[in-house]
Write an enzyme that holds these catalytic residues in place. Structure first.
Site, mmCIF file in Angstrom:
data_model
loop_
_atom_site.group_PDB
_atom_site.id
_atom_site.type_symbol
_atom_site.label_atom_id
_atom_site.label_comp_id
_atom_site.label_asym_id
_atom_site.label_seq_id
_atom_site.Cartn_x
_atom_site.Cartn_y
_atom_site.Cartn_z
ATOM 1 C CB ALA A 47 88.967 56.717 62.144
ATOM 2 C CG ASP A 48 94.065 58.861 66.038
ATOM 3 O OD1 ASP A 48 93.734 60.064 65.944
ATOM 4 O OD2 ASP A 48 95.215 58.497 66.312
ATOM 5 C CB THR A 49 95.003 58.444 60.366
ATOM 6 O OG1 THR A 49 93.783 57.825 59.971
ATOM 7 C CG2 THR A 49 96.093 58.098 59.376
ATOM 8 C CB ALA A 56 92.675 52.527 65.447
#
Length: 189
Positions: A68-70, A105
């Protein structure tokens, strides 16, 4: 269940997955996370999450890899982690009294399957005084945090309203993550 790897050292993501009762390994993906010039926020988080999932997935073909990436965005611009106290104050001055977006994502990769989702949450920030910023900086909480704040911590006092997924703002939208994970596991069986 298949072997699950979280491609992240994020303590927040680990805690959120543990709350769901999942057993997983942590193997952080060391990839370049520098945004490209003129890259849209949604493109950026998707590219980084996918890159992490593929990087770890290629090394562990037997696993389901969750990455994930925030990212925080204001007026379409990525707001990163503070590099210094002065930078944190600059970030807060931009966020103060305004609404911003938090995008995550999530990407799930297996040997023969890759899928992702992008989640957006709108966060309202109260107007901050110089004293608010000084006091908050002294807690140490803003260091290493996108947008220089942690909604699950002291910064909650500055946030009157959110629209969307709370866990997304923490770092991993759980509802969407569990849907993707279940879909990937079904595809394996």
């Amino acid at each position: 269940m298949a072997r699950l790897i979280l491609a992240s050292n994020s303590p927040q993501r680990q805690a959120l997955l543990k709350q769901q009762g999942l057993d997983f390994e942590v193997i952080a993906a060391d990839i370049d996370e520098t945004p490209f010039d003129d890259e849209l926020v949604t493109e950026y988080v998707q590219r980084v999450a996918r890159g992490k999932a593929l990087f770890i997935g290629q090394q562990h073909l037997d696993a389901v890899v969750l990455a994930a990436d925030t990212c925080i965005a204001l007026d379409g611009q990525i707001i990163g982690k503070p590099k210094s106290k002065q930078h944190a104050f600059e970030i807060w001055q931009k966020l103060s009294g305004r609404q911003h977006d938090v995008f995550s994502a999530v990407c799930i990769a297996t040997q023969n399957h890759i899928d992702h989702v992008i989640v957006k949450t709108e966060v309202a920030f109260q107007a901050l005084t110089e004293q608010d910023m000084e006091t908050y900086w002294e807690t140490g909480e803003p260091i290493g945090r996108a947008g220089a704040y942690a909604i699950q911590g002291i910064a909650a006092r500055f946030i009157p309203k959110i629209e969307g997924s709370y866990s997304n703002v923490v770092g991993l939208p759980i509802f969407e993550t569990m849907k993707l994970l279940n879909k990937a596991i079904k595809a394996l069986n």
